[in-house]
Design a protein around this motif. Structure first.
Motif, PDB file in Angstrom:
ATOM      1  N   VAL A 109       0.843  -1.201   0.000  1.00  0.00           N
ATOM      2  CA  VAL A 109       0.000   0.000   0.000  1.00  0.00           C
ATOM      3  C   VAL A 109       0.877   1.249   0.000  1.00  0.00           C
ATOM      4  O   VAL A 109       1.758   1.399   0.847  1.00  0.00           O
ATOM      5  CB  VAL A 109      -0.937   0.018   1.224  1.00  0.00           C
ATOM      6  N   ILE A 110       0.620   2.140  -0.952  1.00  0.00           N
ATOM      7  CA  ILE A 110       1.408   3.370  -1.090  1.00  0.00           C
ATOM      8  C   ILE A 110       0.574   4.550  -0.611  1.00  0.00           C
ATOM      9  O   ILE A 110      -0.543   4.780  -1.078  1.00  0.00           O
ATOM     10  CB  ILE A 110       1.813   3.596  -2.554  1.00  0.00           C
ATOM     11  N   THR A 111       1.146   5.313   0.329  1.00  0.00           N
ATOM     12  CA  THR A 111       0.393   6.393   0.947  1.00  0.00           C
ATOM     13  C   THR A 111       1.281   7.579   1.296  1.00  0.00           C
ATOM     14  O   THR A 111       2.505   7.458   1.390  1.00  0.00           O
ATOM     15  CB  THR A 111      -0.303   5.867   2.222  1.00  0.00           C
ATOM     16  N   LYS A 124       7.476  -0.324   5.639  1.00  0.00           N
ATOM     17  CA  LYS A 124       7.309  -1.074   6.878  1.00  0.00           C
ATOM     18  C   LYS A 124       6.381  -2.266   6.668  1.00  0.00           C
ATOM     19  O   LYS A 124       5.434  -2.175   5.883  1.00  0.00           O
ATOM     20  CB  LYS A 124       6.724  -0.160   7.969  1.00  0.00           C
ATOM     21  N   PRO A 125       6.629  -3.374   7.365  1.00  0.00           N
ATOM     22  CA  PRO A 125       5.793  -4.563   7.202  1.00  0.00           C
ATOM     23  C   PRO A 125       4.496  -4.525   7.996  1.00  0.00           C
ATOM     24  O   PRO A 125       3.636  -5.381   7.810  1.00  0.00           O
ATOM     25  CB  PRO A 125       6.701  -5.688   7.698  1.00  0.00           C
ATOM     26  N   LYS A 126       4.353  -3.550   8.876  1.00  0.00           N
ATOM     27  CA  LYS A 126       3.144  -3.421   9.684  1.00  0.00           C
ATOM     28  C   LYS A 126       3.197  -2.071  10.392  1.00  0.00           C
ATOM     29  O   LYS A 126       4.172  -1.329  10.266  1.00  0.00           O
ATOM     30  CB  LYS A 126       3.047  -4.545  10.713  1.00  0.00           C
ATOM     31  N   ARG A 149       3.391  -1.348   3.924  1.00  0.00           N
ATOM     32  CA  ARG A 149       3.012  -0.020   3.453  1.00  0.00           C
ATOM     33  C   ARG A 149       4.261   0.781   3.079  1.00  0.00           C
ATOM     34  O   ARG A 149       5.303   0.680   3.734  1.00  0.00           O
ATOM     35  CB  ARG A 149       2.139   0.724   4.463  1.00  0.00           C
ATOM     36  N   PHE A 150       4.150   1.528   2.015  1.00  0.00           N
ATOM     37  CA  PHE A 150       5.212   2.389   1.487  1.00  0.00           C
ATOM     38  C   PHE A 150       4.748   3.813   1.749  1.00  0.00           C
ATOM     39  O   PHE A 150       3.858   4.334   1.097  1.00  0.00           O
ATOM     40  CB  PHE A 150       5.384   2.071   0.003  1.00  0.00           C
TER      41      PHE A 150
END
Length: 208
Positions: A109-111, A124-126, A149-150
């Protein structure tokens, strides 16, 4: 005969599972609508758009969003832009994970992230949602915060009480001039996640 049939079905199930492990759901978060196209909150859309354009694949309208399929080194990357608006992003994420039988460890997920300087990257993995409504809804729909998440830094250069205006505001001219290089890196990060794996991708790109 029965044993042979059992072995056949078992072998097919293993092959299907292997194919599922080579499939990745890459979700760029953002809001639909012309007024949001160049806003900071839409960096997720921008990065997957850049990768699709660079690799010559097109987005098509699908349930709960638009999607492009990109194949690279034996992997299939499904690039998803939810059309649910940011606050309901999790609906699209859960639907496509389930529909495509993609394991959650292959979700990326890129945010945007206010807590990182402009352009800084953290994979990060979580983790918690950090006050981000898109991540908050994904956590809710998946009943988990354990997915990669990226986070792309947009900095926190706003006056008190102006956070929403800042996040939904457009990049400055100076920021715009630096974004293409960041998009390039974002595209490489996506490919690295699918081919080199999470740990090596974090080592190679975090903090850049």
């Amino acid at each position: 005969m029965i044993k042979w049939i059992q072995q056949l079905f078992s072998s097919t199930a293993i092959e299907d599972k292997t194919e599922d492990m080579k499939k990745f759901l890459i979700v760029g978060l953002g809001n639909i609508g012309a007024e949001y196209v160049n806003t900071r909150h839409n960096i997720g859309f921008k990065i997957v758009d850049f990768l699709a354009r660079k690799e010559g694949v097109s987005f098509e309208t699908v349930k709960l969003g638009t999607m492009a399929e990109y194949r690279f080194k034996g992997r299939t990357f499904l690039l998803l832009k939810p059309n649910t608006y940011m606050n309901l992003s999790g609906k699209a994420v859960k639907y496509w994970l389930d529909k495509e039988n993609i394991p959650v460890e292959n979700l990326f997920v890129i945010t945007d992230d206010l807590n990182l300087a402009f352009g800084k990257i953290r994979i990060k993995p979580k983790g918690s949602d950090g006050g981000h409504n898109g991540l908050k809804n994904i956590n809710f729909e998946l009943n988990s915060n354990v997915y990669t998440r990226f986070r792309f830094g947009i900095s926190d250069e706003f006056k008190k009480g102006k956070q929403i205006d800042y996040v939904l505001g457009e990049w400055t001219a100076e920021e715009e001039s630096l974004l293409t290089e960041r998009y390039e890196m974002g595209a490489e990060i996506i490919k690295s996640f699918g081919t080199a794996g999470l740990e090596l991708t974090m080592t190679s790109y975090n903090g850049k």
